[in-house]
Enzyme design. Structure first.
Site, PDB file in Angstrom:
ATOM      1  N   ASP A 159      15.501   8.513   1.601  1.00  0.00           N
ATOM      2  CA  ASP A 159      16.561   9.084   2.422  1.00  0.00           C
ATOM      3  C   ASP A 159      17.718   8.095   2.412  1.00  0.00           C
ATOM      4  OD1 ASP A 159      17.814  10.693   4.548  1.00  0.00           O
ATOM      5  OD2 ASP A 159      15.781  11.387   4.920  1.00  0.00           O
ATOM      6  N   ASP A 182      21.802  11.968   3.703  1.00  0.00           N
ATOM      7  CA  ASP A 182      21.897  12.389   5.090  1.00  0.00           C
ATOM      8  C   ASP A 182      23.343  12.605   5.549  1.00  0.00           C
ATOM      9  OD1 ASP A 182      20.355  12.461   7.749  1.00  0.00           O
ATOM     10  OD2 ASP A 182      21.953  11.039   8.198  1.00  0.00           O
ATOM     11  N   GLU A 184      22.561  16.720   2.169  1.00  0.00           N
ATOM     12  CA  GLU A 184      22.515  17.480   3.411  1.00  0.00           C
ATOM     13  C   GLU A 184      23.967  17.817   3.736  1.00  0.00           C
ATOM     14  OE1 GLU A 184      20.941  17.313   8.013  1.00  0.00           O
ATOM     15  OE2 GLU A 184      22.087  15.648   7.213  1.00  0.00           O
ATOM     16  N   HIS A 207      12.488  18.399   9.024  1.00  0.00           N
ATOM     17  CA  HIS A 207      12.220  17.618  10.245  1.00  0.00           C
ATOM     18  C   HIS A 207      13.252  17.881  11.346  1.00  0.00           C
ATOM     19  CE1 HIS A 207      15.350  15.500   8.220  1.00  0.00           C
ATOM     20  NE2 HIS A 207      15.545  14.730   9.261  1.00  0.00           N
ATOM     21  N   ASP A 208      14.283  18.669  11.049  1.00  0.00           N
ATOM     22  CA  ASP A 208      15.310  18.983  12.049  1.00  0.00           C
ATOM     23  C   ASP A 208      15.211  20.416  12.555  1.00  0.00           C
ATOM     24  OD1 ASP A 208      16.543  16.490  11.842  1.00  0.00           O
ATOM     25  OD2 ASP A 208      17.812  17.150  10.177  1.00  0.00           O
TER      26      ASP A 208
END
Ligand code: GLC
Ligand code: CA
Length: 556
Positions: free
Chosen positions: A98, A201, A258, A330-331
């Site tokens: 990440d 991210d 993202e 995960h969000d």
């Protein structure tokens, strides 16, 4: 489209804190991941994205990094990381890290030096502004986790710093070439070490709307959503092309952005041949029915809406680039709880959703536990919420007048913690995730919903995912499923989601979205390649789909 080494693979997101705990401290770790590589190999996934394992105070679960070159001791050591890279490579698996470079942690030495000397070189790594206490803040943007995105610079009464996420996540100043070089060096260090690439991210936030100014307020707090600010922000391309040129491209790295709120006409620049990234997530399904007001105001999603969002994205990406398809991460809440109607929340329904998203054009991602159909958990009190954005949304719901019970119910449906409960390995205490006390409560349904049970049962969702992954990799269908055009079939039929994947052979993917049977007219004679039910009935050019039945058909 230029062909890339990763196009035919399936990706899998690991949330390390909740995957497997090797040393019994209740927190998943790198050794735990290492010990499960054979499991992942057997599942068939080949690209493994690890949510952050860098040194971090974990204010936002590792998305607040205090040392980009170090592994947080809770996750292990750099030796563990090196071992993971080597063990993965030996199995033909690629590790994707990440990359969190919109912001760092307020405990990063850069920020600490900036606090000591705001006018010095490290002060220019951040957005710091003079702002005496009686003056308005430099702008009225609302941080993603609630409240103004400015806070007092520690040690300075009359200065503030920008954080579009949590106050412990100060934004890095990408306008500063010295900062950019520092980031590129760090990325290249990891790529040289052997990581295959990065999930990037919050990257759309690195370009700020400057000079800072107020936007029209959209809630009673007088603040404005970052979404509105981003819509009006231009010029990110300069940073992103430099980033790609100096890091990813020379390494032929895999990158997935993202990205929210890109301008539609910019898609080819983001993910076309020679684009900034290899691919980016398709968040269109995740954004259905979101509300400006907050989570409490969100209506449930229907599969009909899901279908429309998927087809729109497929059309948008065709000829422009390769999207990455997800039903959860995960969000997000668990995909099966979020997208399936109550009657469809069965193993049959879960297989339907799996098949429909997985066979779309693009790179399929699985999030850990998705292959088991892990579901949203139950929160009996607000004290059980760990996630900072859930806690903020709970307050927003209370302020809007919801009772505490209703606020908890509303937030529970969307909480990021739903996805973060430990992986359910088996029916032993704590789902076999840890011998200690798990950092976040295990979903109580682990007693029946777990990997061991599904591995032992050939018709389980787990084995269905293995079939889907194998199908996309098979010599007969790979070309069609990876590169074939997606063409909706009978899109006006509300009860049906069906699409051709054009190629040699062309496949027809079809699912009944409702709890009543549906007679689908066939485009010609077909044979069944895959189905989520044992019985497949066709006669006189009609395929009788049972409730929530899913099939893949090939013409004969
Ligand atoms: C991304 C991450 C999320 C995090 C945020 C701030 O959206 O996926 O988990 O909270 O960025 O880094
Ligand atoms: Ca541990």
């Amino acid at each position: 489209m230029r062909r890339c080494w990763w196009h035919g693979k399936t990706a899998y997101q690991i949330y390390p804190k909740s995957f497997f705990d090797a040393n019994g401290d209740g927190i998943g770790d790198l050794q735990g991941i290492c010990s499960k590589l054979d499991y992942l190999k057997e599942l068939g996934v080949e690209l493994l994205w690890l949510s952050p394992v860098y040194c971090s105070p974990l204010a936002d679960q590792g998305y607040d990094i205090s040392d980009y070159y170090g592994i947080d001791p809770r996750f292990g050591t750099m030796e563990d990381m090196d071992r993971l890279l080597a063990e993965a490579k030996a199995r033909g698996l690629s590790i994707v890290m990440d990359l969190v470079v919109n912001h760092c942690s307020d405990e990063h030495p850069w920020f600490q030096r900036a606090c000591q000397d705001p006018d010095g070189p490290y002060g220019r790594y951040f957005y710091i502004r003079d702002c005496p206490p009686d003056q308005p803040l430099p702008c009225n943007w609302r941080s993603y986790f609630g409240g103004p995105c400015w806070d007092r610079l520690p040690g300075w009464e009359d200065k503030v710093y920008l954080h579009v996420f949590h106050r412990k996540q100060p934004d890095l100043n990408w306008e500063n070439p010295a900062l950019r070089q520092e980031i590129y060096q760090m990325i290249n260090w990891w790529l040289d070490k052997g990581v295959a690439g990065f999930r990037i991210d919050a990257i759309i936030n690195i370009k700020k709307h400057l000079p800072f100014r107020d936007f029209p307020a959209d809630r009673a707090d007088g603040l404005c959503s970052m979404d509105r600010v981003l819509e009006q922000t231009n010029g990110i391309g300069r940073f992103l092309s430099e980033l790609a040129e100096q890091t990813f491209r020379p390494h032929d790295a895999f990158t997935v952005g993202e990205v929210f709120h890109e301008k539609p006409e910019e898609l080819p620049q983001f993910i076309g041949d020679g684009g900034y990234f290899s691919t980016m997530f398709d968040f269109a399904p995740a954004l259905i029915n979101t509300s400006e007001k907050g989570w409490y105001d969100r209506r449930p999603v229907t599969l009909e809406q899901y279908k429309a969002a998927c087809f729109a994205s497929q059309a948008k990406a065709e000829g422009a680039g390769f999207l990455s398809n997800i039903i959860e991460n995960h969000d997000e809440p668990r995909g099966v709880s979020h997208f399936l109607p109550p009657k469809g929340r069965t193993e049959t329904g879960k297989k339907l959703l799996a098949g429909l998203y997985f066979l779309l054009k693009g790179l399929p991602f699985l999030y850990q536990g998705q292959e088991l159909g892990m579901e949203n958990t139950v929160f009996s009190s607000v004290n059980e919420l760990d996630d900072i954005s859930s806690l903020d949304e709970y307050q927003v719901a209370l302020q809007a007048g919801l009772t505490p019970a209703d606020a908890l119910e509303a937030v529970g449906r969307f909480s990021r913690d739903n996805a973060r409960t430990p992986f359910q390995w088996d029916s032993s205490p704590n789902a076999g995730f840890t011998t200690g006390t798990p950092w976040l409560r295990v979903n109580p349904n682990y007693t029946w919903l777990n990997l061991a049970e599904q591995q032992s049962r050939p018709d389980s969702l787990y084995h269905f995912y293995r079939q889907l992954i194998a199908l996309r990799r098979s010599s007969s269908y790979q070309e069609t499923l990876v590169y074939g055009l997606t063409e909706p079939y009978l899109p006006e039929e509300k009860q049906l989601m069906a699409y051709f994947r054009r190629g040699t052979p062309t496949l027809l993917v079809a699912g009944n979205l409702q709890s009543t049977p549906y007679a689908m007219h066939l485009p010609g004679p077909v044979r069944v390649i895959l189905s989520n039910l044992k019985t497949c009935t066709q006669e006189n050019g009609v395929f009788h789909l049972a409730p929530f039945q899913f099939v893949v058909l090939a013409s004969i």
